[in-house]
Design a protein around this motif. Structure first.
Motif, PDB file in Angstrom:
ATOM      1  N   LEU A  80       0.863  -1.180   0.000  1.00 20.09           N
ATOM      2  CA  LEU A  80       0.000   0.000   0.000  1.00 20.09           C
ATOM      3  C   LEU A  80       0.901   1.233   0.000  1.00 20.09           C
ATOM      4  N   ARG A 134      -7.709   2.973   6.324  1.00 23.60           N
ATOM      5  CA  ARG A 134      -6.929   3.179   5.101  1.00 23.60           C
ATOM      6  C   ARG A 134      -6.435   1.839   4.560  1.00 23.60           C
ATOM      7  N   ASP A 135      -6.106   0.911   5.474  1.00 21.47           N
ATOM      8  CA  ASP A 135      -5.729  -0.432   5.027  1.00 21.47           C
ATOM      9  C   ASP A 135      -6.870  -1.064   4.236  1.00 21.47           C
ATOM     10  N   GLY A 137      -7.121   0.431   0.823  1.00 27.52           N
ATOM     11  CA  GLY A 137      -6.039  -0.053  -0.030  1.00 27.52           C
ATOM     12  C   GLY A 137      -6.288  -1.472  -0.518  1.00 27.52           C
ATOM     13  N   SER A 197      -8.817  -1.458  -3.267  1.00 28.68           N
ATOM     14  CA  SER A 197      -8.186  -1.069  -4.531  1.00 28.68           C
ATOM     15  C   SER A 197      -7.441  -2.251  -5.143  1.00 28.68           C
TER      16      SER A 197
END
Length: 212
Positions: A10, A83-84, A87, A90
């Motif tokens: 990431l 946020r992990d 990521g 994505s």
């Protein structure tokens, strides 16, 4: 069942993960319980969820939040972990998955919903024991998508009344399905099969469309 071990880069950390491709263009992203209390992607509930999604034809990605197992970084009080999640979502998109589903247990539910507030788009949710009596859920809301919420009748961190009070604010209550497992506490020991049955039925009746 076959998962591939990965280290996924990431922007700021590299995270340990287990990935299964599935049979279609839909994948489930799975989030584990609290890192400070021994939570990891190898948790019994997370494993039960992963196996159920994979048997139903979905791709799956379970991973260790930053600071857990071989994942880089340090515990981030939910915000970094969200946020992990973004990521990892994505990453699944990059693998060609067109539809994502969220599944989480305990602390992972809290993080997943924070990520949803930051823009994570999922078509359904399976939430095992949201710890509404342990973490601040007041400002978190379920997305208006089909959702299964499970809890044990003796859940120490998710009392039935507390959960119902939180769900009273759901934007689409008709899409929320609640299942209470009798003779079960927060940890689901020896109740994993019953949990899997609830999840499999939910996926079949309310979710599974192209992942067959």
């Amino acid at each position: 069942m076959s998962e591939t071990p990965l280290m996924i880069q990431l922007p700021d950390v590299k995270l340990e993960a287990l990935y299964a491709k599935g049979n279609g263009k839909e994948a489930a992203l799975l989030c584990h319980p609290h890192p400070l209390y021994g939570g990891s992607m190898d948790n019994n509930v997370v494993q039960a969820l992963q196996e159920t999604y994979e048997k139903s034809g979905f791709g799956t990605l379970r991973f260790n939040f930053r600071g857990v197992g071989r994942s880089e970084g340090v515990y981030g009080r939910g915000q970094s972990e969200a946020r992990d999640v973004l990521g990892m979502a994505s990453y699944l998109r990059e693998q060609g998955f067109e539809v994502l589903h969220g599944a989480a247990y305990s602390y992972g539910v809290w993080v997943l919903l924070i990520a949803a507030g930051l823009g994570l788009k999922v078509e359904s949710l399976v939430l095992a024991s949201p710890p509404v009596d342990f973490l601040p859920f007041d400002e978190l809301q379920l997305p208006a998508e089909p959702s299964l919420v499970t809890l044990g009748s003796s859940d120490q961190f998710c009392a039935v009344d507390s959960l119902q009070s939180w769900l009273d604010g759901a934007s689409a209550p008709d899409l929320v399905h609640v299942e209470i497992l009798p003779v079960c506490d927060h940890f689901y020991w020896e109740r994993e099969e019953a949990l899997s049955e609830f999840v499999a039925s939910f996926l079949k009746d309310h979710v599974a469309r192209t992942a067959t």
